[in-house]
Design an enzyme around this catalytic site. Structure first.
Site, short mmCIF file in Angstrom:
data_model
loop_
_atom_site.label_atom_id
_atom_site.label_comp_id
_atom_site.label_asym_id
_atom_site.label_seq_id
_atom_site.Cartn_x
_atom_site.Cartn_y
_atom_site.Cartn_z
N GLY A 100 6.58 8.37 10.70
CA GLY A 100 6.08 8.10 9.36
C GLY A 100 4.58 8.29 9.21
O GLY A 100 4.10 8.88 8.26
N HIS A 131 0.82 -1.21 0.00
CA HIS A 131 0.00 0.00 0.00
C HIS A 131 0.86 1.27 0.00
O HIS A 131 0.57 2.22 -0.71
CB HIS A 131 -0.93 -0.01 1.21
CG HIS A 131 -1.83 -1.19 1.25
ND1 HIS A 131 -2.84 -1.39 0.34
CD2 HIS A 131 -1.86 -2.28 2.07
CE1 HIS A 131 -3.47 -2.52 0.60
NE2 HIS A 131 -2.88 -3.08 1.64
N ILE A 132 1.92 1.28 0.80
CA ILE A 132 2.79 2.45 0.84
C ILE A 132 3.68 2.50 -0.40
O ILE A 132 3.79 3.53 -1.06
CB ILE A 132 3.65 2.44 2.12
CG1 ILE A 132 2.77 2.53 3.36
CG2 ILE A 132 4.65 3.59 2.10
CD1 ILE A 132 3.52 2.35 4.66
N HIS A 160 10.25 7.95 14.58
CA HIS A 160 9.13 7.09 14.16
C HIS A 160 7.87 7.92 13.88
O HIS A 160 6.80 7.69 14.43
CB HIS A 160 8.84 6.04 15.23
CG HIS A 160 8.15 4.82 14.69
ND1 HIS A 160 8.27 3.58 15.24
CD2 HIS A 160 7.32 4.65 13.62
CE1 HIS A 160 7.55 2.70 14.58
NE2 HIS A 160 6.95 3.34 13.57
N ASP A 178 13.82 6.30 10.29
CA ASP A 178 12.68 6.71 11.12
C ASP A 178 12.33 5.67 12.16
O ASP A 178 11.56 5.96 13.08
CB ASP A 178 11.46 6.97 10.22
CG ASP A 178 10.27 7.55 10.97
OD1 ASP A 178 10.47 8.54 11.71
OD2 ASP A 178 9.15 7.01 10.83
N GLU A 201 13.11 1.41 20.81
CA GLU A 201 12.67 2.80 20.82
C GLU A 201 12.21 3.18 22.22
O GLU A 201 11.70 2.33 22.96
CB GLU A 201 11.54 3.03 19.81
CG GLU A 201 11.96 2.75 18.37
CD GLU A 201 10.84 2.96 17.36
OE1 GLU A 201 9.72 3.32 17.79
OE2 GLU A 201 11.08 2.77 16.15
#
Length: 512
Positions: free
Chosen positions: A392, A252-253, A390, A355, A360
């Site tokens: 995005g 999809h991206i 992060h 990203d 994290e």
């Protein structure tokens, strides 16, 4: 203009395209469908309307207005039978009444407030927390909730699932679901939903911004200006027109990014493990190595699965063109960041954007240091390297869309049992029970996928008419939904006990 007149043979006169009719008569209910499921008086009757309500034996009942019952045909509100051993925090009903309570949902990681408001208006008790919870915090606090909403930082492990017998559903307000033990959740009858499409555009636009920023060294020039340094130069700065973008993962991206990149005049190649039809003039290549050899910009858009963890290491960076650029907005563990740092420090790569990271922080603020990995100090010293936290999918549009999609899925599963969109469950749905179906109950039965289950359940339901039924399986897990009629309230408990007593039972909910 009046309506076109019919000819003697019953056919209408032809109408000129330059003189179209202003009115065309539409026949009302030509098939004679009963009013309970047809026509303007039943606008909520989709397969799983949001206006139907239910609670499971693993959850609580909400008290709601019954005003909709006065309208024929709308979906009937449902409540649920709760077995005597169901862990309620407090008894809210009098002696002899069906045990009821309120369903509670915990939303973590600052999930969009519109989603929280939607769930509150739907009748749920919602607690909204801005940070992620650790495993210890989840084990301590989550057992009080029937549902939980998370993003990418909170990890729902097998230990957490075992500690939460009331938990019915998990909503991942993001694309990925690798932060949840999906198999364990399915084995315990916990459905998991995500939002696979809603932030695709936001991520694709970020990649375009990073491609331009890297090719023009924008972040370096901006940092120099903030430090009082005027450094106007063109060496090593390029237009992106005519360059080749290599997309790893054409989902999809990746496919949206492909279209945007071509609009900027880039050539697009992509690699995916399955053959996919390209959009525009993009071309699929046969191997990752071929893509790395040809692309000026390489961007990753793959899930975190065993086949992708560590897929970009020293050997792969060595295959990339000298002076090319690398971008990762997918998952942190798919890239060896020490190897990336080496490729940048040696000058083999001209720049990169990262990203996502293997580890994290659980909340915003200080803490992005070498505790998260020894590569962090190296990366922070490298020029023309974009490091982002992060973000995005962190746009207002994406978070609203994700909040809407996942909160709706949570509500529909809790209310009417539909699993459409679940990532670890078979996708099963039934049309609504209407206000005219007053003696109907809905059976929602999660069970082991083994022979004889449907026969046993149908034998239990044999004294009643099965109005509609749908069953499907996924791996070792199967899910049955069935609506039966002519059921008295006094029969509900006995039906529940018989179905849930089977050795194949994982979770049974009776909505009535």
């Amino acid at each position: 203009m009046s309506a076109p007149q019919s000819m003697p043979n019953g056919r209408r006169n032809s109408v000129s395209a330059s003189d179209p009719p202003q009115f065309i008569p539409i026949p009302v209910n030509p098939r004679g469908v009963p009013q309970s499921s047809y026509g303007p008086t039943s606008p909520t009757l989709s397969t799983s309307p949001r206006n139907t309500f239910s609670v499971s034996p693993g959850s609580h009942t909400r008290q709601r207005s019954l005003s909709s019952l006065a309208t024929p045909g709308v979906a009937r509100q449902l409540t649920a039978f709760l077995p005597a051993d169901y862990p309620l925090a407090e008894e809210e009903d009098g002696p002899g009444d069906k045990r009821q309570g309120k369903q509670r949902i915990l939303l973590l990681e600052n999930i969009n407030l519109d989603a929280a408001e939607y769930l509150k208006k739907a009748g749920f008790e919602v607690d909204h927390v801005t940070k992620a919870y650790s495993e210890e915090e989840l084990v301590a606090k989550l057992p009080a909730y029937d549902a939980v909403g998370i993003r990418s930082k909170t990890k729902i492990t097998a230990k957490v699932i075992d500690a939460c017998p009331k938990l019915l559903v998990i909503g991942c307000f993001c694309i990925g679901t690798n932060q949840v033990d999906l198999l364990k959740a399915a084995q315990r009858g916990v459905a998991v939903f995500n939002s696979p499409f809603s932030n695709s555009r936001s991520v694709a636009e970020l990649v375009i911004a990073e491609i331009i920023s890297l090719s023009r060294q924008l972040l370096d020039r901006s940092s120099e200006m903030r430090a009082g340094i005027w450094n106007k130069l063109s060496k090593g700065c390029w237009e992106i027109r005519g360059k080749t973008l290599g997309i790893v993962g054409y989902g999809h991206i990746g496919s949206q990014l492909s279209v945007l990149a071509e609009a900027f005049g880039m050539s697009v190649i992509y690699y995916d493990v399955i053959p996919l039809m390209p959009l525009g003039s993009a071309r699929q290549v046969d191997s990752l190595q071929e893509l790395l050899n040809r692309a000026d910009f390489v961007t990753l858009h793959v899930p975190e699965i065993p086949d992708t963890i560590g897929m970009m290491g020293a050997a792969e960076f060595a295959h990339m063109k000298k002076g090319s650029y690398f971008i990762n907005n997918a998952r942190g563990k798919v890239v060896d960041l020490d190897a990336l740092a080496s490729a940048l420090e040696s000058g083999h790569l001209a720049g990169a954007a990262v990203d996502v990271y293997p580890k994290e922080p659980g909340a915003n603020g200080p803490g992005f240091n070498d505790n998260l990995g020894p590569f962090i100090p190296r990366l922070r010293q490298i020029p023309n390297l974009i490091l982002t936290p992060h973000i995005g999918g962190s746009t207002e549009e994406a978070q609203r869309a994700i909040g809407s999609e996942v909160s709706t899925a949570l509500s529909r599963y809790l209310d009417v049992g539909t699993t459409l969109g679940a990532v670890n469950f078979p996708e099963v749905d039934l049309r609504a029970i209407t206000t005219q179906d007053e003696r109907h109950i809905r059976v929602c039965h999660v069970h082991k996928n083994e022979p004889g289950v449907l026969k046993r359940v149908n034998n239990i339901l044999a004294d009643h008419n099965i109005e509609k039924q749908f069953s499907d399986s996924k791996g070792d897990i199967a899910y049955l939904m069935a609506d039966i009629s002519d059921v008295g309230e006094e029969e509900v408990e006995n039906i529940y006990k018989q179905i849930s007593a089977a050795s194949s039972n994982i979770l049974t909910r009776l909505l009535y």
